[in-house]
Design an enzyme around this catalytic site. Structure first.
Site, PDB file in Angstrom:
ATOM      1  N   LYS A   1     -25.941  15.832  21.285  1.00  0.00           N
ATOM      2  CA  LYS A   1     -25.726  17.121  21.929  1.00  0.00           C
ATOM      3  C   LYS A   1     -24.264  17.338  22.324  1.00  0.00           C
ATOM      4  CE  LYS A   1     -27.226  15.737  26.612  1.00  0.00           C
ATOM      5  NZ  LYS A   1     -26.045  16.004  27.410  1.00  0.00           N
ATOM      6  N   ASP A   2     -23.466  16.256  22.359  1.00  0.00           N
ATOM      7  CA  ASP A   2     -22.039  16.365  22.679  1.00  0.00           C
ATOM      8  C   ASP A   2     -21.177  16.652  21.453  1.00  0.00           C
ATOM      9  OD1 ASP A   2     -22.574  15.757  25.332  1.00  0.00           O
ATOM     10  OD2 ASP A   2     -22.168  13.618  25.095  1.00  0.00           O
TER      11      ASP A   2
ATOM     12  N   ARG B   1     -25.818  25.823  30.350  1.00  0.00           N
ATOM     13  CA  ARG B   1     -27.215  26.031  29.943  1.00  0.00           C
ATOM     14  C   ARG B   1     -28.168  25.738  31.097  1.00  0.00           C
ATOM     15  NH1 ARG B   1     -31.014  22.461  28.839  1.00  0.00           N
ATOM     16  NH2 ARG B   1     -29.484  20.780  28.937  1.00  0.00           N
ATOM     17  N   ARG B   2     -27.966  24.608  31.760  1.00  0.00           N
ATOM     18  CA  ARG B   2     -28.833  24.257  32.886  1.00  0.00           C
ATOM     19  C   ARG B   2     -28.631  25.219  34.051  1.00  0.00           C
ATOM     20  NH1 ARG B   2     -27.308  17.929  32.023  1.00  0.00           N
ATOM     21  NH2 ARG B   2     -28.973  17.410  30.534  1.00  0.00           N
TER      22      ARG B   2
ATOM     23  N   ARG C   1     -19.491  16.801  37.330  1.00  0.00           N
ATOM     24  CA  ARG C   1     -18.897  16.215  36.143  1.00  0.00           C
ATOM     25  C   ARG C   1     -18.884  14.703  36.228  1.00  0.00           C
ATOM     26  NH1 ARG C   1     -14.965  18.171  33.522  1.00  0.00           N
ATOM     27  NH2 ARG C   1     -15.381  16.331  32.294  1.00  0.00           N
TER      28      ARG C   1
ATOM     29  N   CYS D   1     -17.873  29.196  20.809  1.00  0.00           N
ATOM     30  CA  CYS D   1     -17.806  29.485  22.245  1.00  0.00           C
ATOM     31  C   CYS D   1     -18.887  28.700  22.976  1.00  0.00           C
ATOM     32  CB  CYS D   1     -17.994  30.978  22.467  1.00  0.00           C
ATOM     33  SG  CYS D   1     -18.396  31.451  24.141  1.00  0.00           S
TER      34      CYS D   1
END
Length: 305
Positions: A80-81, A126-127, A144, A235
């Site tokens: 996902k990264d 997203r979260r 972070r 984006c």
């Protein structure tokens, strides 16, 4: 098999766990390996939200450079990264069998705040958007760092909870007792999957890694990342996607939210096993043609401010 495969990884506990997992699989097949850990910019710069750093693949860029410079042969990533467009000369060589795809809320004490006001921490747009969509009275703060750092920050601050990927916590045995599954939250494209990349011209490593590939996970993540790539156009945006196999088809759910969670575009469709190639793209285009394109433009504007 005389060549030693140099495995590049970030130096966080989770990244090293992933690299050692790939190392063991290759060793079991008779390959010689060594692990080379490097620190990424995403791990070093912790005082800015990811989207403000403006670097595509902030967690993968350092390893990309190490591969292109010949310092490592392959690199292991949380899929996902990884940006949907890989650097020229680097290819996806294996996707390992997927782990838990869920997001979870790690909370402190009781859950009464879910019915009133609360503060939740996450570094993911997203979260954040999905949380605010469900809990509009809540405040979301930026969080972070690697998994261990984020867990420590949760304990040190007066937040009610923080959102994590279940897979990451499970892999390094950090999943606490005080959590709840967020089964209503659509995960990030390819969440729970690990990918190994190699140099396009390195046939030795490509052949070795092909033996680790899990085809069902490869297809699911292909659909999800194709959906992401078509929607975002480079984006960062609040986008979720999940493709799951059933006995006779692949079910897909994709979402696009506004940053504040108030606007939501969603699609649920299924495809057959032999028609998945452009399925993610078609699902994304359906959202774009139904108001999603205007929303993406406004997200781009907001993130540039």
């Amino acid at each position: 098999m005389s060549k030693t495969i140099r495995i590049g990884t970030r130096d966080s506990e989770l990244a090293l766990w992933q690299a050692h997992t790939v190392q063991k699989k290759l060793n079991d097949l008779g390959y010689q390996t060594e692990i080379i850990a490097v620190k990424s910019q995403g791990d070093i710069i912790l005082d800015k939200p990811l989207y403000e750093l403006g670097i595509t693949g902030i967690f993968t860029k350092t390893l990309d450079i190490a591969m292109l410079n010949g310092q490592v042969d392959i690199a292991v990533h949380s899929m996902k990264d990884v940006p949907t467009a890989l650097p020229i000369g680097i290819i996806q060589a294996a996707v390992l069998e997927r782990a838990n795809t869920l997001d979870i809320l790690v909370h402190k004490g009781d859950l009464d705040f879910l019915n009133s006001e609360g503060t939740i921490a996450t570094g993911s747009l997203r979260r954040q958007a999905q949380w605010l969509n469900k809990y509009p009275n809540h405040k979301v703060v930026d969080l972070r760092g690697n998994v261990n750092t984020r867990m420590q920050k949760l304990q040190e601050n007066n937040w009610n909870g923080a959102v994590f990927a279940a897979a990451g916590l499970e892999r390094i045995n950090l999943k606490p007792e005080n959590y709840i599954d967020l089964d209503w939250m659509v995960p990030a494209p390819a969440q729970g999957a690990m990918v190994v990349v190699a140099m396009e011209k390195d046939n030795f490593c490509k052949e070795a890694l092909s033996k680790l590939n899990h085809s069902e996970t490869e297809i699911s993540t292909h659909i999800e990342r194709e959906f992401l790539k078509t929607l975002e156009g480079g984006c960062t945006a609040p986008i979720g996607a999940l493709a799951t196999f059933t006995s006779d088809k692949i079910d897909f759910e994709g979402v696009l939210f506004s940053l504040d969670g108030k606007e939501k575009h969603t699609i649920k469709k299924s495809c057959t096993f032999d028609s998945y190639k452009n399925f993610g793209k078609n699902c994304a285009e359906a959202i774009l043609n139904n108001g999603g394109s205007t929303l993406m433009e406004s997200i781009r504007r907001d993130l540039k401010k």
